[in-house]
Design a protein around this motif. Structure first.
Motif, PDB file in Angstrom:
ATOM      1  N   VAL A   1      62.915 -50.345  31.643  1.00  0.00           N
ATOM      2  CA  VAL A   1      63.368 -50.832  32.947  1.00  0.00           C
ATOM      3  C   VAL A   1      64.793 -51.361  32.838  1.00  0.00           C
ATOM      4  O   VAL A   1      65.651 -51.050  33.680  1.00  0.00           O
TER       5      VAL A   1
ATOM      6  N   PHE B   1      68.093 -50.005  34.794  1.00  0.00           N
ATOM      7  CA  PHE B   1      68.971 -50.871  35.597  1.00  0.00           C
ATOM      8  C   PHE B   1      70.421 -50.732  35.169  1.00  0.00           C
ATOM      9  O   PHE B   1      71.319 -50.607  35.993  1.00  0.00           O
TER      10      PHE B   1
ATOM     11  N   ARG C   1      71.726 -47.450  36.280  1.00  0.00           N
ATOM     12  CA  ARG C   1      71.987 -47.434  37.722  1.00  0.00           C
ATOM     13  C   ARG C   1      73.280 -48.206  38.040  1.00  0.00           C
ATOM     14  O   ARG C   1      74.102 -47.761  38.845  1.00  0.00           O
TER      15      ARG C   1
ATOM     16  N   LEU D   1      76.574 -46.769  39.818  1.00  0.00           N
ATOM     17  CA  LEU D   1      77.125 -47.337  41.058  1.00  0.00           C
ATOM     18  C   LEU D   1      78.516 -47.905  40.858  1.00  0.00           C
ATOM     19  O   LEU D   1      79.421 -47.668  41.655  1.00  0.00           O
ATOM     20  N   GLN D   2      78.667 -48.692  39.785  1.00  0.00           N
ATOM     21  CA  GLN D   2      79.882 -49.493  39.674  1.00  0.00           C
ATOM     22  C   GLN D   2      81.008 -48.805  38.917  1.00  0.00           C
ATOM     23  O   GLN D   2      82.161 -49.151  39.108  1.00  0.00           O
TER      24      GLN D   2
ATOM     25  N   GLN E   1      80.646 -44.222  40.708  1.00  0.00           N
ATOM     26  CA  GLN E   1      80.848 -44.073  42.150  1.00  0.00           C
ATOM     27  C   GLN E   1      81.735 -45.161  42.723  1.00  0.00           C
ATOM     28  O   GLN E   1      81.775 -45.359  43.937  1.00  0.00           O
ATOM     29  N   TYR E   2      82.441 -45.862  41.863  1.00  0.00           N
ATOM     30  CA  TYR E   2      83.202 -47.035  42.301  1.00  0.00           C
ATOM     31  C   TYR E   2      84.101 -46.748  43.504  1.00  0.00           C
ATOM     32  O   TYR E   2      84.098 -47.480  44.484  1.00  0.00           O
TER      33      TYR E   2
ATOM     34  N   TRP F   1      82.268 -46.451  46.935  1.00  0.00           N
ATOM     35  CA  TRP F   1      81.768 -47.735  47.458  1.00  0.00           C
ATOM     36  C   TRP F   1      82.910 -48.648  47.839  1.00  0.00           C
ATOM     37  O   TRP F   1      82.844 -49.374  48.818  1.00  0.00           O
TER      38      TRP F   1
ATOM     39  N   GLN G   1      84.095 -47.735  51.163  1.00  0.00           N
ATOM     40  CA  GLN G   1      83.192 -48.214  52.219  1.00  0.00           C
ATOM     41  C   GLN G   1      83.350 -49.696  52.453  1.00  0.00           C
ATOM     42  O   GLN G   1      83.290 -50.169  53.596  1.00  0.00           O
TER      43      GLN G   1
ATOM     44  N   ASN H   1      84.591 -51.434  55.907  1.00  0.00           N
ATOM     45  CA  ASN H   1      83.806 -52.495  56.536  1.00  0.00           C
ATOM     46  C   ASN H   1      84.677 -53.587  57.126  1.00  0.00           C
ATOM     47  O   ASN H   1      84.469 -54.016  58.241  1.00  0.00           O
TER      48      ASN H   1
ATOM     49  N   TYR I   1      70.224 -51.092  56.821  1.00  0.00           N
ATOM     50  CA  TYR I   1      71.501 -51.807  56.820  1.00  0.00           C
ATOM     51  C   TYR I   1      71.651 -52.745  55.628  1.00  0.00           C
ATOM     52  O   TYR I   1      72.648 -52.691  54.912  1.00  0.00           O
TER      53      TYR I   1
ATOM     54  N   GLN J   1      74.409 -52.300  52.677  1.00  0.00           N
ATOM     55  CA  GLN J   1      75.470 -53.284  52.426  1.00  0.00           C
ATOM     56  C   GLN J   1      75.399 -53.808  50.995  1.00  0.00           C
ATOM     57  O   GLN J   1      76.436 -54.055  50.371  1.00  0.00           O
TER      58      GLN J   1
ATOM     59  N   LEU K   1      74.310 -52.140  48.394  1.00  0.00           N
ATOM     60  CA  LEU K   1      74.835 -51.082  47.522  1.00  0.00           C
ATOM     61  C   LEU K   1      76.356 -51.051  47.564  1.00  0.00           C
ATOM     62  O   LEU K   1      77.022 -50.885  46.543  1.00  0.00           O
ATOM     63  N   ILE K   2      76.916 -51.198  48.787  1.00  0.00           N
ATOM     64  CA  ILE K   2      78.374 -51.220  48.902  1.00  0.00           C
ATOM     65  C   ILE K   2      78.927 -52.392  48.095  1.00  0.00           C
ATOM     66  O   ILE K   2      79.921 -52.263  47.380  1.00  0.00           O
TER      67      ILE K   2
ATOM     68  N   ILE L   1      77.569 -53.928  45.463  1.00  0.00           N
ATOM     69  CA  ILE L   1      77.471 -53.688  44.023  1.00  0.00           C
ATOM     70  C   ILE L   1      78.487 -52.642  43.589  1.00  0.00           C
ATOM     71  O   ILE L   1      79.280 -52.856  42.666  1.00  0.00           O
ATOM     72  N   GLY L   2      78.481 -51.516  44.307  1.00  0.00           N
ATOM     73  CA  GLY L   2      79.352 -50.403  43.920  1.00  0.00           C
ATOM     74  C   GLY L   2      80.815 -50.788  43.949  1.00  0.00           C
ATOM     75  O   GLY L   2      81.584 -50.435  43.051  1.00  0.00           O
TER      76      GLY L   2
ATOM     77  N   LYS M   1      73.353 -59.459  54.306  1.00  0.00           N
ATOM     78  CA  LYS M   1      72.469 -60.506  54.831  1.00  0.00           C
ATOM     79  C   LYS M   1      71.660 -61.114  53.674  1.00  0.00           C
ATOM     80  O   LYS M   1      71.656 -60.571  52.567  1.00  0.00           O
TER      81      LYS M   1
ATOM     82  N   PHE N   1      71.613 -60.780  43.659  1.00  0.00           N
ATOM     83  CA  PHE N   1      72.047 -59.904  42.558  1.00  0.00           C
ATOM     84  C   PHE N   1      73.246 -59.060  43.004  1.00  0.00           C
ATOM     85  O   PHE N   1      74.149 -58.780  42.219  1.00  0.00           O
TER      86      PHE N   1
ATOM     87  N   GLY O   1      76.862 -58.651  41.388  1.00  0.00           N
ATOM     88  CA  GLY O   1      77.434 -57.321  41.119  1.00  0.00           C
ATOM     89  C   GLY O   1      78.792 -57.158  41.768  1.00  0.00           C
ATOM     90  O   GLY O   1      79.691 -56.533  41.205  1.00  0.00           O
TER      91      GLY O   1
ATOM     92  N   ALA P   1      62.630 -57.820  37.950  1.00  0.00           N
ATOM     93  CA  ALA P   1      62.832 -56.369  37.983  1.00  0.00           C
ATOM     94  C   ALA P   1      62.727 -55.846  39.410  1.00  0.00           C
ATOM     95  O   ALA P   1      63.548 -55.021  39.851  1.00  0.00           O
TER      96      ALA P   1
ATOM     97  N   ILE Q   1      65.894 -56.854  41.387  1.00  0.00           N
ATOM     98  CA  ILE Q   1      67.074 -56.065  41.016  1.00  0.00           C
ATOM     99  C   ILE Q   1      66.920 -54.626  41.514  1.00  0.00           C
ATOM    100  O   ILE Q   1      67.863 -54.030  42.039  1.00  0.00           O
ATOM    101  N   ALA Q   2      65.701 -54.093  41.397  1.00  0.00           N
ATOM    102  CA  ALA Q   2      65.468 -52.718  41.839  1.00  0.00           C
ATOM    103  C   ALA Q   2      65.705 -52.585  43.338  1.00  0.00           C
ATOM    104  O   ALA Q   2      66.296 -51.607  43.806  1.00  0.00           O
TER     105      ALA Q   2
ATOM    106  N   MET R   1      69.342 -52.458  44.142  1.00  0.00           N
ATOM    107  CA  MET R   1      70.010 -51.196  43.808  1.00  0.00           C
ATOM    108  C   MET R   1      69.313 -49.984  44.437  1.00  0.00           C
ATOM    109  O   MET R   1      69.529 -48.871  44.007  1.00  0.00           O
ATOM    110  N   ARG R   2      68.498 -50.253  45.438  1.00  0.00           N
ATOM    111  CA  ARG R   2      67.751 -49.218  46.162  1.00  0.00           C
ATOM    112  C   ARG R   2      66.945 -48.333  45.209  1.00  0.00           C
ATOM    113  O   ARG R   2      66.967 -47.104  45.296  1.00  0.00           O
TER     114      ARG R   2
END
Lengths: 725, 367
Positions: free
Chosen positions: A25, A29, A32, A36-37, A40-41, A44, A47, A51, B225, B229, B231-232, B234-235, B256, B264, B268, B318, B321-322, B325-326
């Motif tokens: 797990v 994480f 993932r 993401l970071q 795909q930085y 995001w 975006q 915003n 939503y 948001q 994910l945005i 974190i990313g 939100k 988390f 991020g 877990a 956090i999951a 991160m969807r």
């Protein structure tokens, strides 16, 4: 204490499985997160930027409109709106209610009325919903956007609100620029008014950075025709907003809005006021005389014939453009647009009327230039002649197709004058405005005028004097008028041209239609020795700091800093532009006429200068001759300045007259016309007055022209005396 | 039990890690509420709860965990009573009855119930460590967990039902659950999950699962939503983050429930990949220290207590956090030690106290 013992007997491998799952797990994480970071930085990040980034348009101040002497005709003034920002209201509902009650007491608005659903259907500040409903509606849309609850409040109320806004969190005063027209209805037809950006062109404006809900465009007058000059360029600000749309800071240096250019008109507001007063006084006095409103509308135009500058342009009735400044009130607009007198239209350029005897200037110029008549020839002008209506030259004249054509002097106030004017020469035909004379000049008369001017040639001279085409003045909605010809009649009336059509066209009746400005131009051309000046209402364009700028008006109505070639003319700085000079430019198609048939020879010709001068003399004679149409104590009899002019009494039959059952022979209602210029030797002003259903031109319209003439020379004297001509 | 030499075995690494996590959590909460000043008091409240939490750890560590073995039945009865009161008084807040208002503080009995379940199961599995792994053994343990789970289910609070069932399953697993039984309960569990989805889940819960499984790309401000948001956030944090208090997603309120469910994502965004991984490592270290205590415990009761607490921390962490991160549908489980929430924090601290109590006494004699 518990004494029982528990022996640990947990199998190791089962632990290892748990460790493995946990490790897996954690690995997922981290993977993932890496995806993401790190991978795909950029996406995001983009975006996140999207915003919080908002581009907003900054409205440019609209250009100011001045008259020729620097008097302000259109400007922007502050209008105070009381607004509530829902997000800034206090948390406590009772506190909010307290604020609402105070606001209600101050503004007279209800605290609560109707429902939010009602408010949704209405424009901001519309009458109906209470303060609570407006705020609730705003809060549900965008809590950080101020909601207008009262628009255009008194400055004192605005000051009180501003003072108390410390105690009323969320309540503030918004200052909105609103167009203000100090001269209001006096210049409404020239200046026009603004309205919201129409939906069909919204995209064009949005592309340029305008906001359809906020920015306005001209709907009429100079505001419409010069919209591109006045409107300016919006600025942009890129700002950071939070989720509720609250503005936080500039993300980039703001791009300032560029104010629109200012326009200086050729109008002299003082003369405009005098012209309006003269027209309204005349109309009112006739209304009092008849006991009902007989003259329902009128026009006065004053122009410098040498430069084409329009000094005054009055179209009555008009409207109060200040009432349309904030919003266009439905009821007022409906009232204006349904009024049969068409107050929203500038009749001086849009309306087309039969010009009547003022059109004889065209017939006279043509007849003399084409040799139809000589200066020495004496024309028999009895009160009535019989002419026949023939649809082809071979058709014989019989009793059946003949009818009497009468002079205007034939019957006056019930007295029949069989002799009419007796006999007249060319100059007196103009001076007395003898219809019989002009019937003969236009259509010919056996034994006297064997070959008349005829419609083909008449049309050429009319066009040369400015008829049958829009003048090109910088105002929207100009009419082109109509000079008919046989082709036109066949196409639009399904009938052959008749001799009768020529006779009545020669005196500006029948199918002939002209705008008041065209009639003015024809006289101005004669006054200016044949040089037709481009009528203009713009004296110059300045940038927002008042420096003159060079602007050209192109054939496609765009305005550019440089000439776009043929069809362009300089409108700023002012440069008098001649459309043509009929004594120099060959603008007249040569026709050879015989027995009613006219054929183009393929040549072009000019008007001989002496012809123009003789027409001038005829117009002068109308003032100086005791029997002249403008020789009255209420017109130019014994006038200290040499005036020349022409009157007109145009019979008409429109929907109003038809409804009154007036459209029958001898019973036609008539429009009054008078156009005159002065000083005769060196003209500097030409004035036209038109009164709808006024009756005889020399009686009704001429006094208006005289009053405006008085005002013009009086103002001139004042200006010279004060050293500010 | 107050003898000083015993403190040699006190796990200061665990306490230190928890302290670090709490300090970090308070700092992140302070950043997370940045855009909403009306939440400013939460920082102080969380600090008070953290302080109380340390007292709880010390107090619980002092008490021999075996004491709880004798108090299992009354404890169990009290918590069932609380949950029943909760169900019957049912003060609806946020759509579910989860709090008991005491006037001073609002208590979430569910959080306490999870610890009681761990203690009860640890006692049962420990006591029966040598018993044969019959279906009776398994069903009895399930009933212990299930009774409380049911009372939580009717609140309704599905996330914590799953937490309890997972704790039960994993504790049963390490207690020696035969693979055959595991396979059968896996199949039955799956079947129950499907049935639960269609017949017992509230519509909003079904929607959450559906939007997770089949996200609608058009639903910019719809059901997805919050996670979008997050994910945005974190990313856009990138490798090293935007800096403390400088996360645009956080500070401008695009996200939100930042201080609870989505803290988390705040980490991020503001501390980037490095910060998020360090955060995972810190939680991993705490779990590791709990598991270490489980393995060193002097008896299977203590071992199972420490193990249960480790699973509780792991599973909640877990899932949280999951969700951020969807990788899972949205649930309302907080991130242990980091997210804002008094009851959740106190029960975690209670768990850590129990683990300390276990490790403190892992050797019967110490020469």
């Amino acid at each position: 204490m518990n004494t029982r013992t528990f022996l640990p007997r947990i199998q190791n491998w089962r632990y290892l499985v748990v460790y493995a799952v946990m490790g897996l797990v954690a690995l997922i994480f981290v993977g993932r997160l890496f995806n993401l970071q790190i991978l795909q930085y950029e996406d995001w990040k983009a975006q996140a930027v999207e915003n919080y980034t908002k581009e907003i348009s900054v409205a440019p101040p609209r250009g100011i409109i001045y008259d020729r002497r620097g008097y302000i005709l259109a400007r922007n003034v502050a209008s105070y709106n009381i607004v509530v920002t829902p997000a800034y209201l206090p948390d406590d509902v009772a506190d909010i209610q307290g604020i609402y009650r105070d606001l209600a007491a101050l503004t007279g608005l209800p605290v609560s009325r109707g429902t939010v659903a009602d408010a949704k259907l209405l424009d901001a500040c519309a009458d109906g919903p209470g303060i609570m409903q407006w705020v609730e509606l705003g809060a549900s849309n965008a809590p950080y956007t101020p909601v207008k609850i009262a628009c255009n409040v008194d400055e004192n109320i605005a000051l009180i609100v501003r003072e108390r806004s410390v105690d009323w969190p969320g309540v503030s005063v918004q200052i909105e620029p609103v167009r203000d027209y100090p001269t209001g209805s006096l210049t409404a037809d020239v200046i026009g008014f603004l309205g919201p950006i129409p939906a069909r062109v919204a995209e064009d404006y949005t592309d340029k950075g305008f906001l359809p809900g906020r920015d306005k465009v001209g709907y009429a007058g100079i505001e419409a025709s010069m919209d591109d000059v006045l409107i300016g360029t919006p600025g942009t600000r890129v700002i950071q907003v939070d989720v509720a749309g609250k503005e936080l800071r500039n993300l980039a240096p703001p791009v300032e809005a560029l104010p629109g250019d200012n326009i200086v008109l050729t109008i002299d507001t003082r003369l405009q006021a005098a012209a309006e007063a003269a027209l309204v006084t005349e109309i009112d006095s006739w209304t009092a005389y008849y006991g009902y409103e007989r003259i329902t509308s009128g026009v006065v135009i004053a122009m410098n014939p040498k430069t084409g500058e329009v000094l005054a342009m009055v179209s009555y009735p008009t409207y109060e453009n200040n009432r349309l400044a904030r919003i266009i009130p439905y009821y007022y607009y409906k009232q204006l647009s349904e009024d049969p007198r068409h107050p929203l239209l500038n009749a001086a350029i849009t309306a087309e009327y039969p010009p009547g005897s003022t059109f004889k200037l065209s017939t006279a110029t043509g007849a003399l230039n084409e040799g139809v008549v000589s200066l020495t020839q004496i024309i028999q002008t009895p009160g009535e002649i019989t002419l026949c209506e023939r649809y082809s030259p071979t058709e014989p004249c019989t009793d059946a197709n003949s009818r009497p054509f009468r002079d205007w002097i034939y019957e006056r106030n019930g007295v029949i004058n069989e002799a009419g004017f007796g006999q007249l020469d060319f100059l007196h035909c103009i001076a007395y405005s003898s219809n019989v004379c002009f019937y003969k000049l236009g259509g010919g008369y056996p034994g006297e005028i064997e070959e008349g001017l005829d419609i083909q040639r008449l049309k050429e001279y009319a066009i040369a004097l400015g008829y049958n085409q829009p003048s090109g003045i910088e105002l929207p909605g100009e009419g082109s008028g109509l000079i008919p010809d046989p082709t036109w009649k066949r196409r639009y009336r399904g009938e052959n041209w008749s001799t009768g059509d020529t006779y009545i066209a020669s005196v500006g009746q029948g199918y002939v239609l002209a705008t008041p400005l065209q009639v003015l131009m024809s006289a101005a051309t004669i006054a200016n020795d044949g040089k037709l000046m481009q009528p203009t209402i713009i004296r110059g364009i300045q940038d927002s700091e008042g420096n003159p700028v060079t602007r050209w008006l192109n054939a496609d109505y765009t305005i550019t800093a440089l000439s776009a070639g043929a069809g362009s003319r300089q409108i700023s700085p002012f440069l008098p532009t001649a459309k043509w000079d009929i004594t120099v430019d060959p603008v007249i198609t040569d026709y050879q006429c015989s027995g009613g048939y006219c054929e183009a020879t393929g040549l072009m010709k000019t008007v001989q200068p002496w012809v123009v001068q003789k027409v001038q003399e005829g117009m002068r004679l109308a003032v100086t001759d005791p029997l002249g149409t403008l020789n009255h104590d209420y017109s130019f009899q014994n006038y200290p300045i040499a005036v020349a002019g022409k009157t007109g009494t145009g019979e008409y039959c429109d929907d109003v007259a038809l409804a009154a059952n007036r459209c029958s022979f001898g019973n036609w209602p008539t429009h009054s016309w008078t156009v005159a210029y002065a000083p005769y030797e060196d003209p500097e002003i030409v004035i036209l007055a038109f009164c709808y259903n006024g009756g005889e031109g020399g009686v009704v319209a001429a006094p208006v022209v005289k009053l405006v003439m008085d005002a013009y020379f009086e103002l001139k004297a004042i200006d010279i005396a004060s050293g500010t001509p | 039990m107050f003898q000083s030499e015993r403190w040699r075995h006190f796990d200061f690494w665990l306490l230190g890690a928890v302290f670090l996590a709490l300090v970090f959590g308070v700092a992140m909460i302070r950043s997370a509420i940045g855009c909403n000043l009306s939440l400013a008091a939460l920082v102080q409240r969380q600090m008070i709860f953290a302080g109380l939490g340390f007292l709880v750890i010390m107090l619980v560590a002092l008490i021999d965990y075996r004491f709880w073995g004798g108090a299992i039945v009354p404890m169990y009865a009290v918590i069932v009573g609380f949950l029943l009161i909760l169900y019957l008084t049912a003060g609806q807040r946020f759509g579910a009855a989860r709090w008991i208002e005491t006037g001073l503080v609002s208590i979430q009995p569910t959080e306490l119930a999870k610890i009681v379940v761990i203690l009860s199961l640890a006692y049962f599995f420990g006591k029966n460590m040598n018993a044969p792994r019959t279906w009776g053994w398994l069903v009895k343990s399930l009933l212990i967990a299930g009774a409380i789970a049911f009372l939580i289910f009717i609140q309704p609070n599905l996330s914590n039902v799953i937490v309890i069932l997972v704790i039960w399953a994993v504790m049963a697993w390490v207690s020696g659950l035969p693979l055959k039984q595991l396979a059968i309960i896996a199949v039955v569990g799956l079947a129950l999950a499907v049935i639960a989805f269609f017949f017992f889940m509230q519509e909003y819960q079904q929607d959450r699962v559906l939007t997770f499984l089949f996200p609608d790309p058009e639903a910019r401000h719809g059901a997805t939503y919050n996670v979008d948001q997050a994910l945005i956030a974190i990313g856009s944090g990138g490798l090293s983050g935007k800096g403390y208090g400088l996360g645009t997603q956080t500070q401008l309120c695009f996200m939100k429930v930042r201080h609870t469910d989505f803290i988390f994502s705040v980490i991020g965004e503001e501390f980037g990949f490095i910060g998020a991984v360090l955060n995972i490592l810190l939680l991993g270290f705490i779990i590791y220290r709990c598991l270490r205590a489980a393995r060193l415990a002097r008896d299977s009761f203590g071992s199972m207590i420490a193990f249960g607490v480790a699973i509780l921390i792991f599973f909640q962490g877990a899932v949280n956090i999951a969700v951020n991160m969807r990788l899972m549908p949205v649930t309302g489980l907080p991130l242990p030690f980091i997210s804002y929430g008094g009851s959740g924090l106190l029960s975690m601290m209670l768990g850590v106290g129990l683990v300390e109590s276990v490790i403190l006494r892992h050797k019967p004699l110490d020469f």
